[in-house]
Design a protein around this motif. Structure first.
Motif, short mmCIF file in Angstrom:
data_model
loop_
_atom_site.label_atom_id
_atom_site.label_comp_id
_atom_site.label_asym_id
_atom_site.label_seq_id
_atom_site.Cartn_x
_atom_site.Cartn_y
_atom_site.Cartn_z
N PRO A 1 0.81 -1.23 0.00
CA PRO A 1 0.00 0.00 0.00
C PRO A 1 0.84 1.28 0.00
CG PRO A 1 -0.04 -1.05 2.16
CD PRO A 1 0.61 -2.02 1.24
N ALA A 2 2.13 1.16 0.32
CA ALA A 2 3.00 2.33 0.32
C ALA A 2 3.57 2.62 -1.07
CB ALA A 2 4.14 2.14 1.31
N HIS B 1 -3.26 2.59 -3.97
CA HIS B 1 -4.32 2.55 -2.96
C HIS B 1 -4.47 3.91 -2.30
CE1 HIS B 1 -4.65 -1.80 -3.29
NE2 HIS B 1 -3.34 -1.89 -3.20
N THR C 1 -6.32 4.03 0.86
CA THR C 1 -6.14 3.61 2.26
C THR C 1 -5.89 2.11 2.28
OG1 THR C 1 -8.53 3.26 2.55
CG2 THR C 1 -7.65 5.42 3.21
N TRP C 2 -5.45 1.62 3.43
CA TRP C 2 -5.20 0.19 3.59
C TRP C 2 -5.43 -0.16 5.06
CZ3 TRP C 2 -3.74 -3.41 -0.13
CH2 TRP C 2 -3.37 -4.67 0.34
N ALA D 1 -2.68 5.32 2.52
CA ALA D 1 -1.80 4.62 1.58
C ALA D 1 -1.19 5.65 0.63
CB ALA D 1 -2.58 3.55 0.83
N GLU E 1 -3.28 8.57 -0.96
CA GLU E 1 -4.31 9.08 -0.06
C GLU E 1 -4.64 10.55 -0.35
OE1 GLU E 1 -5.66 11.08 3.71
OE2 GLU E 1 -3.63 11.17 2.93
#
Length: 240
Positions: free
Chosen positions: A126-127, A149, A151-152, A157, A160
């Motif tokens: 997700p980063a 992504h 968010t996670w 993420a 965002e």
């Protein structure tokens, strides 16, 4: 749910020369609908299996009615169009890193391929953002796609803050050939997933374009599902 397939007539009836120009972008569009219509927030990804053959973190159900639309994007999500002409496109070279100064964002890039059912993979980390490998590379002619992504599992993420970008913001992508290409944002738009304008996002271009894609809108915590997609439209304006 599988993405909307490309009608056979769309490609087959165009003739050999026309087919070479249109088949790849349309195939990319069909594959990417799987990401754009599914919940890409990554909520509870470890606990929620994706549909068979489809790597969709969160395992959210897909929306229906994924046809191209001429409807306007949601209001309040786009800045003024950027000025200046697009720079000449480069040869194909895989991207390695993306940076967005206005968001203080820097990410190496995963390579996203197609699953066996034709849908696009989504980033595992997700980063990190991911580049869709069957499509154009950033800097080559056509609409390159980088997804991430929002968010996670309830945490921010990589993309965002993507919806806060504005026309005129810059995006830099470092490529394997050592060149860093600069893109200037034309606009940022948010679309309900059932009204995602596939052709507008993935149509053929006469220049090097870039689309950044993530989820947006309201989040349904029960379904782990966002009801919209945020898309950043940009074009290459320099290379070094």
């Amino acid at each position: 749910m599988k993405p909307t397939p490309v009608p056979a007539a769309t490609v087959a009836s165009t003739g050999p020369r026309r087919r070479r120009r249109t088949a790849a972008p349309l195939a990319a569009a069909a594959a990417l609908v799987g990401l754009l219509l599914a919940g890409c927030g990554g909520q509870n990804a470890a606990q929620s299996p994706a549909p068979a053959g489809q790597a969709v973190p969160g395992g959210a159900p897909a929306a229906t009615g994924a046809a191209p639309t001429g409807k306007a994007p949601a209001a309040g999500k786009s800045g003024p169009p950027a000025e200046g002409r697009a720079a000449p496109a480069l040869a194909r070279s895989e991207p390695q890193k993306i940076s967005i100064p206005s968001l203080n964002l820097s990410s190496s890039l995963e390579t996203l391929k197609q699953n066996t059912d034709g849908t696009m993979q989504t980033p595992k980390d997700p980063a990190l953002a991911g580049w869709y490998e069957p499509g154009p590379t950033p800097g080559s002619q056509g609409p390159a796609v980088i997804a991430g992504h929002v968010t996670w599992n309830g945490a921010a993420a990589v993309f965002e803050k993507l919806k806060t970008m504005k026309g005129g913001d810059t995006i830099k992508v470092t490529r394997r050939d050592g060149k860093t290409v600069t893109f200037t944002v034309d606009r940022v738009a948010e679309y309900p997933k059932a009204e995602f304008p596939t052709l507008e996002v993935y149509k053929n271009l006469d220049h090097a374009g870039l689309r950044l894609v993530t989820c947006g809108g309201s989040f349904d915590s029960a379904k782990h599902y966002y009801d919209s997609n945020v898309v950043v439209f940009a074009r290459m304006t320099g290379a070094a």
